[in-house]
Design a protein around this motif. Structure first.
Motif, PDB file in Angstrom:
ATOM      1  N   VAL A 177       0.576  17.066 -59.891  1.00 30.91           N
ATOM      2  CA  VAL A 177       1.401  17.528 -58.779  1.00 30.91           C
ATOM      3  C   VAL A 177       0.769  17.129 -57.448  1.00 30.91           C
ATOM      4  CG1 VAL A 177       2.328  19.560 -57.597  1.00 30.91           C
ATOM      5  CG2 VAL A 177       2.396  19.433 -60.100  1.00 30.91           C
ATOM      6  N   HIS A 178      -0.541  17.345 -57.342  1.00 29.60           N
ATOM      7  CA  HIS A 178      -1.231  16.982 -56.108  1.00 29.60           C
ATOM      8  C   HIS A 178      -1.171  15.488 -55.837  1.00 29.60           C
ATOM      9  CE1 HIS A 178      -3.265  20.788 -54.990  1.00 29.60           C
ATOM     10  NE2 HIS A 178      -3.303  20.178 -53.837  1.00 29.60           N
ATOM     11  N   LYS A 179      -1.284  14.713 -56.887  1.00 25.57           N
ATOM     12  CA  LYS A 179      -1.236  13.262 -56.712  1.00 25.57           C
ATOM     13  C   LYS A 179       0.114  12.840 -56.146  1.00 25.57           C
ATOM     14  CE  LYS A 179      -2.883   9.170 -59.165  1.00 25.57           C
ATOM     15  NZ  LYS A 179      -3.401   8.669 -60.475  1.00 25.57           N
ATOM     16  N   GLY A 195      16.095  20.609 -62.332  1.00 21.27           N
ATOM     17  CA  GLY A 195      16.130  19.930 -63.619  1.00 21.27           C
ATOM     18  C   GLY A 195      15.295  18.673 -63.671  1.00 21.27           C
ATOM     19  N   LYS A 196      14.934  18.145 -62.513  1.00 24.57           N
ATOM     20  CA  LYS A 196      14.124  16.925 -62.464  1.00 24.57           C
ATOM     21  C   LYS A 196      12.688  17.194 -62.006  1.00 24.57           C
ATOM     22  CE  LYS A 196      17.911  13.671 -61.648  1.00 24.57           C
ATOM     23  NZ  LYS A 196      18.426  12.590 -60.765  1.00 24.57           N
ATOM     24  N   GLY A 197      12.501  18.285 -61.238  1.00 25.16           N
ATOM     25  CA  GLY A 197      11.165  18.628 -60.781  1.00 25.16           C
ATOM     26  C   GLY A 197      10.500  17.497 -60.037  1.00 25.16           C
ATOM     27  N   ILE A 198       9.212  17.306 -60.289  1.00 28.51           N
ATOM     28  CA  ILE A 198       8.499  16.257 -59.570  1.00 28.51           C
ATOM     29  C   ILE A 198       8.779  14.867 -60.133  1.00 28.51           C
ATOM     30  CG2 ILE A 198       6.665  17.842 -58.856  1.00 28.51           C
ATOM     31  CD1 ILE A 198       4.845  16.475 -60.909  1.00 28.51           C
ATOM     32  N   ASP A 199       9.561  14.805 -61.235  1.00 30.21           N
ATOM     33  CA  ASP A 199       9.955  13.480 -61.728  1.00 30.21           C
ATOM     34  C   ASP A 199      10.822  12.760 -60.707  1.00 30.21           C
ATOM     35  OD1 ASP A 199       8.594  13.642 -64.119  1.00 30.21           O
ATOM     36  OD2 ASP A 199      10.261  14.593 -65.179  1.00 30.21           O
ATOM     37  N   ALA A 200      11.443  13.516 -59.807  1.00 33.10           N
ATOM     38  CA  ALA A 200      12.277  12.903 -58.770  1.00 33.10           C
ATOM     39  C   ALA A 200      11.441  12.244 -57.686  1.00 33.10           C
ATOM     40  CB  ALA A 200      13.190  13.959 -58.150  1.00 33.10           C
ATOM     41  N   VAL A 201      10.170  12.580 -57.635  1.00 33.59           N
ATOM     42  CA  VAL A 201       9.269  12.004 -56.638  1.00 33.59           C
ATOM     43  C   VAL A 201       8.666  10.725 -57.209  1.00 33.59           C
ATOM     44  CG1 VAL A 201       7.205  12.395 -55.235  1.00 33.59           C
ATOM     45  CG2 VAL A 201       8.734  14.305 -55.775  1.00 33.59           C
ATOM     46  N   PRO A 202       8.684   9.623 -56.472  1.00 25.53           N
ATOM     47  CA  PRO A 202       8.138   8.366 -57.002  1.00 25.53           C
ATOM     48  C   PRO A 202       6.691   8.533 -57.468  1.00 25.53           C
ATOM     49  CG  PRO A 202       9.299   7.987 -54.939  1.00 25.53           C
ATOM     50  CD  PRO A 202       9.226   9.470 -55.108  1.00 25.53           C
ATOM     51  N   ASP A 203       6.363   7.797 -58.536  1.00 26.05           N
ATOM     52  CA  ASP A 203       4.993   7.867 -59.050  1.00 26.05           C
ATOM     53  C   ASP A 203       3.998   7.347 -58.020  1.00 26.05           C
ATOM     54  OD1 ASP A 203       5.659   8.950 -61.504  1.00 26.05           O
ATOM     55  OD2 ASP A 203       5.986   6.994 -62.428  1.00 26.05           O
ATOM     56  N   ALA A 204       2.786   7.874 -58.124  1.00 29.00           N
ATOM     57  CA  ALA A 204       1.706   7.420 -57.250  1.00 29.00           C
ATOM     58  C   ALA A 204       1.380   5.966 -57.562  1.00 29.00           C
ATOM     59  CB  ALA A 204       0.477   8.290 -57.456  1.00 29.00           C
ATOM     60  N   PRO A 205       0.942   5.200 -56.570  1.00 29.70           N
ATOM     61  CA  PRO A 205       0.530   3.821 -56.839  1.00 29.70           C
ATOM     62  C   PRO A 205      -0.645   3.783 -57.801  1.00 29.70           C
ATOM     63  CG  PRO A 205      -0.138   4.533 -54.637  1.00 29.70           C
ATOM     64  CD  PRO A 205       0.762   5.599 -55.163  1.00 29.70           C
ATOM     65  N   ALA A 206      -0.740   2.696 -58.528  1.00 29.39           N
ATOM     66  CA  ALA A 206      -1.819   2.574 -59.516  1.00 29.39           C
ATOM     67  C   ALA A 206      -3.190   2.692 -58.864  1.00 29.39           C
ATOM     68  CB  ALA A 206      -1.690   1.243 -60.253  1.00 29.39           C
ATOM     69  N   ALA A 207      -3.322   2.089 -57.692  1.00 32.03           N
ATOM     70  CA  ALA A 207      -4.585   2.177 -56.953  1.00 32.03           C
ATOM     71  C   ALA A 207      -4.422   3.165 -55.810  1.00 32.03           C
ATOM     72  CB  ALA A 207      -4.970   0.803 -56.411  1.00 32.03           C
ATOM     73  N   LEU A 208      -5.284   4.152 -55.757  1.00 30.35           N
ATOM     74  CA  LEU A 208      -5.213   5.149 -54.704  1.00 30.35           C
ATOM     75  C   LEU A 208      -5.622   4.544 -53.363  1.00 30.35           C
ATOM     76  CD1 LEU A 208      -6.804   8.205 -56.557  1.00 30.35           C
ATOM     77  CD2 LEU A 208      -4.394   7.849 -56.028  1.00 30.35           C
ATOM     78  N   LEU A 212      -8.231   8.465 -50.324  1.00 29.92           N
ATOM     79  CA  LEU A 212      -7.982   9.428 -51.401  1.00 29.92           C
ATOM     80  C   LEU A 212      -8.594   8.921 -52.698  1.00 29.92           C
ATOM     81  CD1 LEU A 212      -6.535  12.041 -52.308  1.00 29.92           C
ATOM     82  CD2 LEU A 212      -4.548  10.626 -52.845  1.00 29.92           C
ATOM     83  N   SER A 213      -9.657   9.577 -53.136  1.00 30.28           N
ATOM     84  CA  SER A 213     -10.353   9.159 -54.343  1.00 30.28           C
ATOM     85  C   SER A 213     -10.023  10.088 -55.504  1.00 30.28           C
ATOM     86  CB  SER A 213     -11.868   9.185 -54.094  1.00 30.28           C
ATOM     87  OG  SER A 213     -12.298  10.532 -53.867  1.00 30.28           O
ATOM     88  N   GLU A 214     -10.370   9.654 -56.709  1.00 22.69           N
ATOM     89  CA  GLU A 214     -10.216  10.520 -57.880  1.00 22.69           C
ATOM     90  C   GLU A 214     -11.087  11.764 -57.728  1.00 22.69           C
ATOM     91  OE1 GLU A 214      -8.225  10.460 -60.463  1.00 22.69           O
ATOM     92  OE2 GLU A 214      -7.235   8.564 -59.955  1.00 22.69           O
ATOM     93  N   GLU A 215     -12.251  11.582 -57.119  1.00 27.81           N
ATOM     94  CA  GLU A 215     -13.139  12.720 -56.876  1.00 27.81           C
ATOM     95  C   GLU A 215     -12.463  13.744 -55.966  1.00 27.81           C
ATOM     96  OE1 GLU A 215     -17.631  13.616 -55.100  1.00 27.81           O
ATOM     97  OE2 GLU A 215     -16.634  11.713 -54.685  1.00 27.81           O
ATOM     98  N   GLY A 216     -11.784  13.250 -54.930  1.00 26.00           N
ATOM     99  CA  GLY A 216     -11.081  14.145 -54.033  1.00 26.00           C
ATOM    100  C   GLY A 216      -9.953  14.872 -54.731  1.00 26.00           C
ATOM    101  N   LEU A 217      -9.171  14.148 -55.530  1.00 22.70           N
ATOM    102  CA  LEU A 217      -8.095  14.779 -56.291  1.00 22.70           C
ATOM    103  C   LEU A 217      -8.645  15.847 -57.236  1.00 22.70           C
ATOM    104  CD1 LEU A 217      -5.655  11.895 -57.279  1.00 22.70           C
ATOM    105  CD2 LEU A 217      -5.101  13.932 -55.963  1.00 22.70           C
ATOM    106  N   ASP A 218      -9.772  15.534 -57.857  1.00 21.86           N
ATOM    107  CA  ASP A 218     -10.386  16.497 -58.780  1.00 21.86           C
ATOM    108  C   ASP A 218     -10.808  17.772 -58.048  1.00 21.86           C
ATOM    109  OD1 ASP A 218     -10.050  14.867 -60.975  1.00 21.86           O
ATOM    110  OD2 ASP A 218     -12.053  13.987 -60.859  1.00 21.86           O
ATOM    111  N   TYR A 219     -11.285  17.626 -56.808  1.00 23.95           N
ATOM    112  CA  TYR A 219     -11.689  18.815 -56.056  1.00 23.95           C
ATOM    113  C   TYR A 219     -10.472  19.691 -55.767  1.00 23.95           C
ATOM    114  CZ  TYR A 219     -13.804  21.879 -52.612  1.00 23.95           C
ATOM    115  OH  TYR A 219     -14.253  22.999 -51.953  1.00 23.95           O
ATOM    116  N   PHE A 220      -9.405  19.076 -55.258  1.00 24.75           N
ATOM    117  CA  PHE A 220      -8.188  19.844 -54.989  1.00 24.75           C
ATOM    118  C   PHE A 220      -7.697  20.529 -56.266  1.00 24.75           C
ATOM    119  CE2 PHE A 220      -7.587  16.909 -51.281  1.00 24.75           C
ATOM    120  CZ  PHE A 220      -7.506  17.886 -50.305  1.00 24.75           C
TER     121      PHE A 220
END
Length: 241
Positions: A177-179, A195-208, A212-220
């Motif tokens: 969700v945060h991503k 009925g669609k939830g966050i599926d309606a939101v475009p997927d995050a790009p493959a490269a952050l 915004l790092s994976e470490e940052g996402l993990d902290y959130f």
């Protein structure tokens, strides 16, 4: 980062977590929706190295701040949100300093605008990001205004029913969700169709992004897994107040 100090401050009926670094004139950082003090970590280090005291709390209902009555939406009004910063936080971080610099983003910007309106004596200067000033209109309900403009699938409308959006987020996991939140780059309004939830939101790009790092996402994710989204979403539920 390891030099940033953390403490708890009893303020306005809650225990507010505050991150702090540096000595000198105080700069108060106020974060936005689905964020934390952590959003300001780079700016805190930068300013502390240049002779400022950087202070960033986790707002009511967020992160390591505890005691917010998340089942009582009335306790998330702007009077409470600004009051948290005024009644004890500013006095607690430096009772000898008359006023402070304020830097804010998103919901933090809304709080900061009202901080300036309610207590201009406490604000030395303001930097606001993302949300312009909107004067109060006693004849307009903000939620109804957004509904008329964008329809019932707009995120502010979808956030109104207690427990509903939290239930839609739950199957995806906090990090996913945060991503979606932090990588959304669409030019149009933010929608969560039923009925669609966050599926309606475009997927995050493959490269952050570089910021915004994976470490940052993990902290959130680690913090929101403990607190959930109800506190942050309550800010929107209290808009009519």
């Amino acid at each position: 980062m390891e030099k940033i100090e953390h403490k708890m401050v009893a303020v306005n009926g809650i225990n507010m977590h505050v991150a702090e670094l540096g000595q000198g004139p105080t700069v108060l950082f106020i974060h936005g929706f689905a964020e934390l003090w952590y959003s300001w970590r780079h700016q805190m280090v930068y300013l502390a190295e240049r002779g400022y005291r950087a202070v960033a709390p986790d707002l009511r209902g967020y992160g390591d701040t505890t005691g917010a009555p998340v089942n009582d939406i009335s306790k998330f009004s702007l009077f409470h949100l600004v009051g948290d910063l005024i009644t004890a936080l500013l006095e607690a971080i430096d009772p000898n300093e008359d006023n402070v610099f304020v830097v804010a983003h998103d919901w933090g910007a809304i709080i900061a605008w009202h901080l300036c309106l309610f207590r201009p004596d406490k604000v030395k200067a303001l930097v606001n990001l993302s949300v312009h000033f909107s004067p109060r209109n006693p004849h307009m309900n903000w939620v109804e205004w957004f509904k008329a403009l964008y329809g019932e699938d707009h995120y502010i409308l979808r956030f109104q029913v207690p427990g509903e959006i939290e239930a839609e987020f739950s199957p995806y996991g906090v990090k996913a969700v945060h991503k979606k939140f932090l990588t959304f780059r669409g030019p149009g309004p933010f929608y969560f169709p039923k009925g669609k939830g966050i599926d309606a939101v475009p997927d995050a790009p493959a490269a952050l992004s570089s910021w915004l790092s994976e470490e940052g996402l993990d902290y959130f994710a680690s913090k929101f897994e403990k607190t959930g989204f109800t506190g942050p979403v309550n800010y929107y539920r209290a808009l009519p107040l």
